[in-house]
Design an enzyme around this catalytic site. Structure first.
Site, PDB file in Angstrom:
ATOM      1  N   HIS A 461     138.886 116.010 157.094  1.00  0.00           N
ATOM      2  CA  HIS A 461     138.675 114.754 156.382  1.00  0.00           C
ATOM      3  C   HIS A 461     139.044 113.536 157.232  1.00  0.00           C
ATOM      4  O   HIS A 461     138.820 112.397 156.803  1.00  0.00           O
ATOM      5  CB  HIS A 461     139.488 114.741 155.087  1.00  0.00           C
ATOM      6  CG  HIS A 461     138.831 113.961 153.991  1.00  0.00           C
ATOM      7  ND1 HIS A 461     137.541 113.484 154.060  1.00  0.00           N
ATOM      8  CD2 HIS A 461     139.286 113.563 152.778  1.00  0.00           C
ATOM      9  CE1 HIS A 461     137.235 112.844 152.964  1.00  0.00           C
ATOM     10  NE2 HIS A 461     138.284 112.859 152.165  1.00  0.00           N
ATOM     11  N   ASP A 465     133.484 112.581 155.952  1.00  0.00           N
ATOM     12  CA  ASP A 465     133.703 112.123 154.579  1.00  0.00           C
ATOM     13  C   ASP A 465     133.038 113.078 153.603  1.00  0.00           C
ATOM     14  O   ASP A 465     132.238 113.945 153.975  1.00  0.00           O
ATOM     15  CB  ASP A 465     133.167 110.699 154.393  1.00  0.00           C
ATOM     16  CG  ASP A 465     131.697 110.590 154.772  1.00  0.00           C
ATOM     17  OD1 ASP A 465     130.849 111.159 154.045  1.00  0.00           O
ATOM     18  OD2 ASP A 465     131.393 109.957 155.808  1.00  0.00           O
TER      19      ASP A 465
END
Length: 491
Positions: A461, A465
């Site tokens: 992450h 995204d």
């Protein structure tokens, strides 16, 4: 002669005395409501004994309900005269559970005399008596108003006949409710057991050891608390004592080379913030296509052509490769400059897809190189080769290095959902759950069978995204659910 003054439950000297003093009276203490509609609770332990001094708010005992344990404190300062219950018995809420001789305004020397041990009254109700020096002359006697005498009409005979325990442990046993329940099952008096836990707390192991010793005859003939120990061998579950009293053995075992490598790799993976994305994918059409293709491969094998039977995994691996063309960030890696500490994203052209495998030596991740240039049969053949080498423990470093993204087919063993861990030097991993058949609605709302499987993605992450991961996963889902479209993307 005027009648002597009556003052509740206190004795008052007659008028012949030039001075008077307040004496003491026995006050039964009621077990207060501890809440939640509880009507009775178990006496876990006593903090006091008969003839012991207590102050206001001093702890008297600890009680255990089916909710929690509560410590009961004294409302009066005085001397404990009677305990209505032994440790382990059930006490009724709102009923007396201890008698306290309340202190008055007497001098210290008088208090010492009043708290001295008095001769037994033969089991009669305990009532305060005047000192010989305070008895009135001329036959006059002090008056005790009967309406103020505290009584327990429901348990008068039972409580007055109860003898104080000779064993101090009767009032200091510590154990959890589970241990006390075990004592009842095995017919063990918890105060007979020496606790080895913290602060002398009795543990389950102590109970089993006591039962084992008791049933072996070593405690035969001994008496505790004025009672002979009752032995009930038939109440002990065969083998329970052996299992519970066995000493825990801990043997240090060094990690294997594979485990050491996995330990290092997974430790580095802990620094990666994982983003999990999962979806249920319909494999029904791929299931039909695979069956048709395998029938054709069987015919080719009869004609002498060497072929490999197709599983679902080559299709999924190829679908992942096709998704990497649209979202090459999933095939990249993150590199941090050691001098500036600035991260850099390194894109890679080859689709080297690692396949997590369960081998006799542990978890290994051999790599299928250049998937973007391979067809389904080539992928299946390379997969079979790697599986064969892994089972024999003959994988080379070349086979285990160079991966850019990983696929873990844990569903081959079991499990519907999985949260895969990203491998170091990669930014994404796909976990495949178990294939299963479910009923579903088809055309015209008819119930049909569907082959479904859960695909679970984990992404770094820091770089990827959620929207990017979801779109890439949607590409794989569409290809798997419409496998004929794979032909359009082959190179």
């Amino acid at each position: 002669m005027a009648d002597p003054q009556v003052r509740g439950a206190y004795y008052v000297a007659s008028r012949d005395f030039h001075s008077s003093r307040r004496m003491r009276a026995v006050k039964p203490v009621l077990l207060a409501d501890i809440g939640e509609g509880i009507v009775e609770c178990e006496i876990i332990q006593w903090f006091v004994e008969p003839e012991a001094r207590v102050e206001e708010f001093s702890p008297l005992c600890e009680v255990q309900s089916d909710k929690a344990s509560v410590e009961i404190t004294s409302r009066f300062a005085g001397v404990v005269k009677k305990l209505y219950y032994d440790a382990g018995e059930m006490a009724k809420v709102g009923k007396p559970f201890v008698d306290i001789d309340i202190q008055g305004d007497a001098k210290q020397e008088d208090l010492d005399a009043l708290t001295a041990e008095e001769p037994s009254t033969g089991g009669a109700s305990e009532t305060p008596k005047l000192e010989p020096s305070s008895q009135p002359s001329g036959g006059e006697q002090s008056v005790l108003q009967e309406s103020e005498i505290p009584t327990n009409t429901t348990k008068s005979h039972e409580t007055t006949s109860r003898q104080p325990s000779k064993n101090n442990g009767k009032y200091t046993s510590l154990a959890t409710p589970a241990v006390r329940h075990l004592c009842k099952e095995l017919n063990v008096l918890i105060t007979d057991v020496s606790g080895t836990g913290r602060d002398g707390r009795v543990l389950k192991e102590d109970i089993y050891k006591f039962v084992e010793t008791r049933d072996s005859g070593q405690l035969a003939g001994q008496e505790q608390d004025g009672k002979a120990t009752q032995s009930t061998p038939s109440s002990v579950v065969p083998g329970a004592a052996v299992n519970q009293t066995a000493t825990q053995t801990e043997t240090p075992v060094p990690l294997t080379n594979i485990q050491q490598q996995m330990f290092k790799t997974m430790t580095r993976s802990l620094s990666i913030p994982h983003f999990l994305y999962a979806d249920e994918v319909d494999f029904s059409r791929l299931h039909e296509l695979r069956q048709r293709l395998n029938k054709g491969l069987v015919r080719s094998a009869k004609e002498g052509v060497e072929t490999t039977k197709l599983s679902y995994l080559p299709f999924i691996v190829k679908a992942v490769s096709l998704a990497l063309y649209k979202y090459p960030i999933l095939n990249a890696r993150v590199e941090v400059d050691p001098q500036t500490s600035k991260p850099t994203l390194i894109h890679r052209s080859q689709h080297n897809i690692g396949i997590a495998m369960d081998t006799p030596t542990g978890l290994l991740v051999p790599v299928i190189k250049n998937v973007e240039d391979r067809n389904l049969l080539s992928i299946a053949a390379e997969l079979a080769r790697l599986q064969s080498l892994a089972a024999a423990g003959k994988l080379s470093m070349q086979d285990l290095s160079g991966g850019t993204i990983t696929v873990s087919n844990i569903g081959n063993i079991g499990g519907t959902y999985v949260s895969p861990i990203i491998v170091d030097k990669e930014v994404a991993i796909l976990g495949i759950g178990r294939m299963r058949t479910i009923p579903a609605f088809g055309p015209e709302d008819r119930v049909i069978k569907k082959q479904v499987c859960n695909l679970s993605w984990s992404a770094d992450h820091r770089i990827i995204d959620g929207a990017t991961m979801a779109r890439a996963a949607e590409v794989v889902r569409q290809i798997v659910e419409e496998p004929d479209s794979m032909v359009l993307h082959l190179r």
